[in-house]
Design a protein around this motif. Structure first.
Motif, PDB file in Angstrom:
ATOM      1  N   ILE A  18       0.861  -1.180   0.000  1.00  0.00           N
ATOM      2  CA  ILE A  18       0.000   0.000   0.000  1.00  0.00           C
ATOM      3  C   ILE A  18       0.897   1.229   0.000  1.00  0.00           C
ATOM      4  O   ILE A  18       1.778   1.365   0.848  1.00  0.00           O
ATOM      5  N   GLU A  47      -6.375  -2.859   3.049  1.00  0.00           N
ATOM      6  CA  GLU A  47      -5.691  -3.868   3.876  1.00  0.00           C
ATOM      7  C   GLU A  47      -6.176  -5.274   3.548  1.00  0.00           C
ATOM      8  O   GLU A  47      -5.370  -6.188   3.326  1.00  0.00           O
ATOM      9  N   ASP A  48      -7.497  -5.469   3.516  1.00  0.00           N
ATOM     10  CA  ASP A  48      -8.054  -6.784   3.191  1.00  0.00           C
ATOM     11  C   ASP A  48      -7.713  -7.185   1.759  1.00  0.00           C
ATOM     12  O   ASP A  48      -7.416  -8.350   1.479  1.00  0.00           O
ATOM     13  N   GLU A  97      -4.167  -8.463   1.482  1.00  0.00           N
ATOM     14  CA  GLU A  97      -4.089  -9.840   1.974  1.00  0.00           C
ATOM     15  C   GLU A  97      -4.562 -10.829   0.926  1.00  0.00           C
ATOM     16  O   GLU A  97      -4.022 -11.931   0.803  1.00  0.00           O
TER      17      GLU A  97
END
Length: 143
Positions: free
Chosen positions: A10, A115-116, A119
């Motif tokens: 990110i 963030e998700d 992942e």
């Protein structure tokens, strides 16, 4: 500055000025400007300048519009080495497939999903079929 996923991290977006295809084609300084592709536009004018484009953004107006996947794969197969960014309405579950087609950056409408989504790029460790990011199918890689 928007935050994006780029090359598996990110980051704050600090890219060049972005023009639509028509503006980009009219520009005198294409090598320092990015171009955004909309569904239904042709890649042909970009292919003449493929080595000069620093960033191509591909817009997904809805997560059900799959034309951007084809744009990415064709650009990579034609030798495009610059940043290829998905923008618009795609969903986290599509990131693995987007990256397999050649996207290396993702700009979500909602930055709270970053963030998700990051992942999710690790959801799969192996792939059977060939793609832009892995040109050899699994049976060839194991031989």
């Amino acid at each position: 500055m928007p935050r994006i996923i780029k090359n598996g991290a990110i980051v704050e977006e600090h890219g060049p000025e972005v023009l639509d295809l028509e503006q980009w084609l009219q520009s005198e300084d294409r090598a320092r400007r990015a171009v955004v592709l909309e569904p239904g536009e042709t890649l042909a004018p970009l292919l003449e300048h493929i080595d000069d484009i620093p960033l191509v953004l591909v817009n997904f107006p809805t997560f059900m519009d799959g034309r951007g996947f084809s744009y990415a794969r064709e650009l990579r197969e034609r030798g495009y080495q610059g940043e290829l960014r998905a923008v618009g309405h795609f969903i986290r579950d599509q990131l693995t497939y987007l990256s397999r087609c050649g996207f290396d950056a993702f700009q979500f409408e909602d930055e709270s999903e970053l963030e998700d989504a990051l992942e999710s790029l690790g959801d799969f460790s192996e792939f059977y079929q060939a793609s832009a990011d892995q040109p050899q199918p699994l049976f060839r890689r194991r031989a």
